[in-house]
Design an enzyme around this catalytic site. Structure first.
Site, PDB file in Angstrom:
ATOM      1  N   SER A 550       0.864  -1.163   0.089  1.00 56.26           N
ATOM      2  CA  SER A 550       0.100  -0.016  -0.016  1.00 56.26           C
ATOM      3  C   SER A 550       0.847   1.250   0.065  1.00 56.26           C
ATOM      4  CB  SER A 550      -0.908   0.088   1.283  1.00 56.26           C
ATOM      5  OG  SER A 550      -1.522   1.235   1.348  1.00 56.26           O
ATOM      6  N   TYR A 563      -2.605  -0.445  10.350  1.00 59.83           N
ATOM      7  CA  TYR A 563      -2.750  -0.898   9.087  1.00 59.83           C
ATOM      8  C   TYR A 563      -1.470  -0.317   8.320  1.00 59.83           C
ATOM      9  CZ  TYR A 563      -4.139  -0.751   3.972  1.00 59.83           C
ATOM     10  OH  TYR A 563      -4.172  -0.913   2.541  1.00 59.83           O
TER      11      TYR A 563
END
Length: 673
Positions: A550, A563
């Site tokens: 990501s 995250y």
């Protein structure tokens, strides 16, 4: 069918489907059927005698009108006057093109003459196991007379072609009572005045042979049991352990996909004393050994890796010697010396091909060969055609021409991909893209129904399979990889995509929030990569591991400490594993998407609502919000990430490893430094 097509053609198709749909009658894509009838000539306005016959490469069970070659019967039969003899009979195949009637239709097959020259309206040529058992028995002519009492006649072995058509026609003419023939070493041919009569005659030959073998054959044609066959759980564990090594060896000359078969017939054959002797004799029917090669590689029970490698090397040397014994200056080059079939007592059969269907069909053909051997040995002794004849067919110019006509392979043909989190979003798009580029795909997801839906949209089990797996569970990850290996023979391309996200400020982030995200993405990716690496190393074929990380792995965004930290862990795994696995030819790369809202399981499960609240925009406008903050002002879709996976794995970047590719439409803060 068109209005101009005679009703007899519909009867032909019905007969083909009925016969070809039963594996007792013929193998996949094996045999052919025909009908002769009057058809309209649009040039003269008159009726002419035509023949409709299954074209080259078709399958009887699924035959359509477009799969038929349509020829002028008078012109095909007129070829007898210019036939130059058996040494030049291959020239007749090109002559069939000058006998075609009308537009379209399939290319005429090598068996066209067999159908045209026989004086019957309907003709079948089939490869039933029971019929080939008689055809390959040492005393096949005597057995044919004993079983059929002149109703079916023996035709000595001849390679398929124009001369075989002449042979069958001559024997039919001198035996008017006959309904068909046993073709030595090959199969059967039957004929009839009507489609129903022809079908009945074909079935009479097949069922009579089956019944005679059952009534008169020895009960143990393969000899006594000398090898134990363990239970299914042990067998599958052994198969999964052996398969990657065997696939790597079978791919020495060209990459292969695998198929595993452990039917009772295969296991019984391998458990008995005579299987090494019979396997060494090879198969006989041309359809069989064209797909299984001249003979299989036979291993002992529980073979050690060193012994497997030694026997594989010996097989390659034997195959090269076989080629050298029979090749002539005009022979095509040797296509490869690796086995297509590997037999292991107590485990089963491993078959290999350029794709899953080819590998599966090769295994099905060798099962046909086992049935043939059983029948021949039960009545007499198995005596396949001579090795020199096998070579003449395997390296036949006409077969070589078929290979040259095949379309070029897709970029990921022969590659086996495993995609975690494949049931939705980026994972589903990646699975679809890899399959579209030729890969066989294992779609893994905690939601089995979602994975099954994606796999079904890709195609049947030859293209994709679905597996339920929670990547946080070590045993489930091991089972997922094992099932991927058993489905296709190994692994080449692994996409670590499974993920989730909980968007919370630091002070509201619980230990459970931290643990679940690190379990799925950090620990899960580690487990998947570790188990996949075992397979990739055993195969010795290199491979790719891709991490869907990501932008947040390098960009400090608000309210996502758990995250972002888990994604950073994944990003560093890419670097670590690239350094460690490079010596095995395994490349490890990452992709950093951002703002993939549409189709995303993560965004749909609450992450989207949270991020929308953080940025103060309606959730339905979140994708557009992300797009407007990028340099390119474009929304990122799952398909864009899938395209990056393809770019990294299709071959043009084969010297790239340890790289992270941003797929974020341009976020300057996430530029790699």
């Amino acid at each position: 069918m068109s209005n101009d097509t005679p009703t007899q053609v519909g009867e032909l198709l019905d007969r083909a489907h009925a016969l070809g749909g039963d594996p007792r009658n013929t193998n996949y894509a094996g045999g052919n059927a025909s009908v002769k009838a009057a058809g309209h000539d649009p040039v003269t306005g008159q009726d002419v005698d035509l023949m409709w016959v299954k074209g080259s490469g078709g399958d009887l069970g699924t035959l359509k009108e477009s799969g038929l070659a349509v020829l002028r019967l008078d012109r095909v039969r007129a070829l007898k006057t210019i036939y130059p003899g058996v040494e030049r009979e291959d020239e007749m195949v090109a002559a069939f093109d000058y006998c075609l009637h009308g537009k379209g239709g399939a290319a005429p097959s090598i068996d066209t003459a067999m159908h045209a020259l026989v004086e019957a309206a309907h003709v079948d040529h089939l490869h039933p196991d029971a019929g080939i058992a008689i055809a390959t028995a040492q005393d096949g002519p005597a057995l044919t007379e004993r079983i059929f009492a002149g109703r079916v006649v023996w035709v000595p072995w001849r390679r398929p072609g124009f001369q075989l058509g002449l042979d069958i026609a001559a024997i039919q003419a001198t035996n008017p009572q006959a309904i068909g023939a046993i073709l030595g070493g090959h199969g059967i041919t039957a004929w009839g005045a009507t489609s129903e009569e022809c079908r009945a005659n074909s079935l009479e030959i097949i069922r009579t042979a089956e019944q005679y073998i059952a009534a008169h054959g020895r009960p143990d044609p393969f000899g006594p049991i000398v090898h134990e066959t363990p239970g299914e759980e042990v067998r599958l564990a052994k198969a999964a352990q052996l398969f990657p090594l065997l696939r790597g060896l079978a791919s020495t000359d060209a990459p292969m996909v695998g198929h595993y078969t452990a039917t009772p017939e295969v296991l019984d054959f391998l458990a008995r004393a005579e299987h090494p002797r019979l396997a060494a004799l090879g198969t006989s029917c041309p359809d069989h050994f064209l797909r299984t090669k001249v003979a299989p590689l036979v291993l002992p029970p529980d073979p050690a890796e060193e012994l497997i490698r030694h026997l594989h090397a010996a097989y390659r040397a034997d195959y090269a010697a076989y080629y050298a014994r029979h090749a002539v200056p005009e022979s095509p080059p040797m296509r490869g010396a690796d086995p297509a079939i590997v037999l292991v007592p107590g485990v089963g059969m491993f078959s290999f091909g350029k794709d899953k269907q080819t590998a599966r069909v090769a295994g099905e053909f060798y099962l046909n060969a086992i049935n043939v051997m059983r029948g021949a040995e039960a009545l007499s002794a198995y005596a396949p055609i001579e090795e020199s004849e096998k070579f003449r067919i395997e390296y036949w110019d006409l077969e070589e021409a078929k290979l040259r006509r095949l379309p070029p392979p897709k970029p990921l043909a022969t590659r086996i991909a495993l995609v975690t989190g494949g049931g939705s979003g980026i994972g589903a798009a990646t699975a679809r893209r890899l399959a579209a580029e030729g890969a066989r795909v294992v779609v893994a997801d905690r939601n089995l129904a979602a994975a099954e839906k994606v796999a079904a949209l890709i195609g049947g089990a030859d293209a994709a399979v679905a597996v339920r797996a929670d990547v946080t569970d070590e045993a489930q990850v091991q089972d997922m990889v094992r099932r991927a290996v058993l489905a296709f023979g190994g692994l080449d391309l692994v996409v670590n995509n499974a993920g989730l996200s909980l968007s919370r400020p630091l002070l509201e982030t619980t230990a459970d929030d931290w643990d679940i995200q690190h379990d799925v993405m950090a620990k899960g990716s580690f487990l998947v990569s570790r188990e996949a690496a075992r397979v990739l190393i055993d195969q010795g074929m290199g491979g790719d591991i891709i991490y869907i990380s990501s932008k947040n792995s390098i960009f400090a965004g608000p309210n996502n400490v758990a995250y972002g930290a888990a994604k950073a862990d994944q990003a560093h795994q890419v670097r670590l594993l690239a350094a460690e696995l490079g010596e095995h030819g395994i490349r490890v790369n990452g992709i950093n998407p951002d703002g993939v809202v549409r189709g995303s399981g993560i965004f749909a499960s609450g992450w989207g609502a949270n991020r929308a609240a953080v940025y103060g925009v309606p959730e339905e406008q979140l994708g557009e919000f992300y797009a407007q903050r990028t340099l390119l002002k474009r929304e990122v879709l799952p398909e864009h990430v899938a395209a990056a996976v393809f770019a990294l794995t299709a071959g043009d970047l084969d010297l790239t490893t340890g790289l992270h590719i941003p797929v974020d439409a341009g976020v300057p803060a996430a530029f790699l430094r």
